[in-house]
Design a protein around this motif. Sequence first.
Motif, PDB file in Angstrom:
ATOM      1  N   SER A   1       0.627  -1.077  -0.044  1.00 40.36           N
ATOM      2  CA  SER A   1      -0.150   0.074  -0.047  1.00 40.36           C
ATOM      3  C   SER A   1       0.699   1.168   0.011  1.00 40.36           C
ATOM      4  O   SER A   1       0.293   2.490  -0.175  1.00 40.36           O
ATOM      5  CB  SER A   1      -0.897   0.011   1.116  1.00 40.36           C
ATOM      6  N   GLY A   2       2.048   1.098   0.393  1.00 36.56           N
ATOM      7  CA  GLY A   2       3.042   2.192   0.190  1.00 36.56           C
ATOM      8  C   GLY A   2       3.378   2.942   1.409  1.00 36.56           C
ATOM      9  O   GLY A   2       3.891   3.807   1.603  1.00 36.56           O
TER      10      GLY A   2
ATOM     11  N   GLU B   1       1.973   3.016 -12.872  1.00 37.89           N
ATOM     12  CA  GLU B   1       2.078   2.159 -11.452  1.00 37.89           C
ATOM     13  C   GLU B   1       1.870   3.144 -10.282  1.00 37.89           C
ATOM     14  O   GLU B   1       2.075   2.785  -9.382  1.00 37.89           O
ATOM     15  CB  GLU B   1       3.264   1.193 -11.576  1.00 37.89           C
TER      16      GLU B   1
ATOM     17  N   ILE C   1      -0.834   5.929  -8.318  1.00 34.80           N
ATOM     18  CA  ILE C   1      -2.218   5.909  -7.876  1.00 34.80           C
ATOM     19  C   ILE C   1      -3.003   6.567  -8.736  1.00 34.80           C
ATOM     20  O   ILE C   1      -3.076   7.846  -9.064  1.00 34.80           O
ATOM     21  CB  ILE C   1      -2.527   6.643  -6.547  1.00 34.80           C
TER      22      ILE C   1
ATOM     23  N   PRO D   1       2.815   8.065  -5.413  1.00 32.47           N
ATOM     24  CA  PRO D   1       2.097   7.234  -4.277  1.00 32.47           C
ATOM     25  C   PRO D   1       2.561   7.851  -2.840  1.00 32.47           C
ATOM     26  O   PRO D   1       1.803   7.654  -2.033  1.00 32.47           O
ATOM     27  CB  PRO D   1       3.295   5.921  -4.355  1.00 32.47           C
TER      28      PRO D   1
ATOM     29  N   TRP E   1       0.145  10.620  -2.441  1.00 33.88           N
ATOM     30  CA  TRP E   1      -1.141   9.885  -2.148  1.00 33.88           C
ATOM     31  C   TRP E   1      -1.199   9.474  -0.478  1.00 33.88           C
ATOM     32  O   TRP E   1      -2.147   9.948   0.003  1.00 33.88           O
ATOM     33  CB  TRP E   1      -1.394   8.687  -2.971  1.00 33.88           C
TER      34      TRP E   1
END
Lengths: 202, 202
Positions: free
Chosen positions: A18-19, A61, A63, A91, A94
């Motif tokens: 999920s980063g 790749e 979000i 990411p 995000w």
Amino acid sequence: MSQFKRTLLGRLTSLLLSGLLVGQAITVTAGQQDDRYEPGRITYAHFNKDGQLLIPRNYREWIFIGAPVTPKDMNDGNPAFPEFHNVYIDPVSWAHWKQTGKFRDGTIIVKELVSVGAEEAASGNGYFQGEYLGIAATVKDSKRFADRPNNWAYFGYDSYESKSTAPQPDESCNTCHKENAAEDNVFVQYYPVLRAGKPEKK
Amino acid sequence: MSQFKRTLLGRLTSLLLSGLLVGQAITVTAGQQDDRYEPGRITYAHFNKDGQLLIPRNYREWIFIGAPVTPKDMNDGNPAFPEFHNVYIDPVSWAHWKQTGKFRDGTIIVKELVSVGAEEAASGNGYFQGEYLGIAATVKDSKRFADRPNNWAYFGYDSYESKSTAPQPDESCNTCHKENAAEDNVFVQYYPVLRAGKPEKK
């Protein structure tokens, strides 16, 4: 392997993917990577010494936040941005958005343009994505773009082979974004992923 | 920190965020996590003991592959799937696709439905995403769905509150997918991300 370890691994894996954990790990290990931004923040927007934004890589790749379509046949054959706009945020920004509901310094948002490939399919009439046409990007940076509205600058690439490009003048993009976007120059009103990901006010 | 270490950290970070290294690390550390699939493959499709697919989580952070729109006003007010279809593939199956151009055993693809929120914006006339309406998913599994066409099964959730759901009969989804999709039941013809990510034949 013990059940506890397996469960922990599963959780760690989810976090990694999920980063979130990545974002936190970076705080410790790669804080010096780009001193243009706050320490501990990984950078997706890279500039050359002339202040041109290097063409973004691997953004498919990141979000995905939304995909408006402004088809040719609804815009007298000549929409401002033909035709699908697949829009992505990096990411780490995000993760920051999910925590704070704000766009951090260093946020980069990429808009990739895709033609309409079909207007009829097994699922009905509509618009279906065809071929890639090009990309544009915007970066928020309170130091680099201190004089720009809300500190955003906008970049359009001539082709996928472009290495870098200079920011557009404000009147080309920023003025319209500032005037019409729901939040901090970003058209959050058309990006359900951002709306749903925003934390509730406490 | 030495230049070498910083460069290496940058590369590792990119790999981690792209999900590649995570996929590989799992091979070593979490191979036992779900014995329904080949060892070393992380699983995004989780089933309960009755064979129902648990409702997918965090799919908005997976890899976006395309967003067709079948608007109400182009389908007599009643499209089969209203209206935008935001479609995602799980990150490990995406890494597999990039390597092999095939959908691995265990691939899960989620289709999230989003209403049209506006038909006019600063960027022109068109369709702009509104509110989330619901999700559906498909899973490829040669053991669990040995008798299904191309080993895919399809799942539709009544609401976001659903915990799990049983597969649909083949005639509800699979027949149309098998007949009309460009590749292995997946509408690759409308998903530019998949087309561009597919490796060239050697």
